[in-house]
Write an enzyme that holds these catalytic residues in place. Structure first.
Site: not given
Ligand code: NAP
Length: 245
Positions: A153, A157
């Site tokens: 991861y 990033k």
């Molecule tokens: P999340 O709730 O898991 O949402 C991610 C979305 O992306 C889900 O709807 C997922 O669909 C979709 N997805 C996954 N693989 C995909 C693919 N191959 N093609 C199209 N869509 C796809 O994640 P989040 O926590 O909101 O995070 C969003 C972004 O922020 C990510 O890039 C993550 O790395 C970044 N981020 C998050 C945090 C945090 O604390 N949450 C911190 C830093 C960075 P499915 O679930 O149906 O597979």
């Protein structure tokens, strides 16, 4: 943001992506909601339409070039332009380096980094012709500072930050800006279920004293996607409560 802007948001059916899509819609953008989960994306789009936002749902796996081409085709067919691309779709497959499986490395690099590359390549063709575009990549604070148990991861990033800077240099002459937002610890469904003590320990590492929200991330994206950020490119905007400076 002028009302006619068209924003493609990947991973838009929930979490941070959904907050970003809502925040852009609140600024008057038309939304192309992309996700691998068709049903969830269609529900989100139905809600947007009910609220008066023009939106379409596109089921796509961002790791597949043919799916990604279809995102841009669908956006052009529906709205005739693509102004904003938010590369938000991302996954984790955590594990210590010694035990990390090849497929967990490949899956994370494929969605988080190759997905952003494919979407940027496809969208930038349209944006370059338009002489206008805003690409915002959702990175992570751990891509800047590392994190035990997340080699795949963090590498994805950190790679995304390199992609951001390279694309920013290539596309600047076409008036297409490319920036990254690097969220810190964000309160999501995942963190909601953590024990109170663990949440307090996480918050204690953050100078501002609490986890961030998806809206905090969305606010930063709205700025970078706006006309007002026209002289900002190749930057990484940390939304991390000061945990990395
Ligand atoms: P999340 O709730 O898991 O949402 C991610 C979305 O992306 C889900 O709807 C997922 O669909 C979709 N997805 C996954 N693989 C995909 C693919 N191959 N093609 C199209 N869509 C796809 O994640 P989040 O926590 O909101 O995070 C969003 C972004 O922020 C990510 O890039 C993550 O790395 C970044 N981020 C998050 C945090 C945090 O604390 N949450 C911190 C830093 C960075 P499915 O679930 O149906 O597979």
């Amino acid at each position: 943001m002028p009302k006619d802007k068209v924003a493609v948001v990947t991973g838009a059916s929930r979490g941070i992506g959904l907050s970003i899509a809502k925040a852009l819609a609140a600024q008057g953008a038309r939304i192309v909601a992309v996700d691998i989960d068709q049903e969830a994306t269609e529900k989100v789009v139905a809600q947007f339409k009910a609220d008066g936002t023009e939106a379409i749902a596109v089921k796509a796996n961002v790791t597949l070039a043919e799916d990604v081409e279809q995102i841009i085709t669908a956006a052009m067919d529906a709205f005739g332009r693509v102004d904003i691309l938010v590369n938000n779709a991302g996954i984790t497959r955590d594990g210590l380096l010694l035990r990390m499986k090849d497929q967990d490395w490949d899956a994370v690099l494929s969605v988080n980094l190759k997905g952003a590359f494919l979407c940027s390549r496809a969208a930038s063709k349209v944006m370059s012709k338009q002489r206008f575009g805003r690409i915002v990549n959702i990175a992570s604070v751990v891509g800047q500072m590392g994190n035990a148990g997340q080699a795949n991861y963090c590498a994805s990033k950190a790679g995304l930050i390199g992609l951001t800077k390279s694309n920013a240099r290539e596309l600047a002459r076409r008036n297409v800006t490319v920036n990254a937002v690097a969220p810190g610890f964000i309160a999501t469904e995942m963190t909601e279920i953590l024990p109170e003590k663990t949440k307090q320990e996480l918050a204690a590492q953050i100078p501002l004293g609490s986890l961030g929200t998806a809206e905090d991330v969305a606010n930063a994206v709205v700025f970078l996607a706006s006309e007002k950020a026209g002289y900002v490119t190749g930057q990484v905007l940390g939304v991390n409560g000061g945990m990395y400076m």
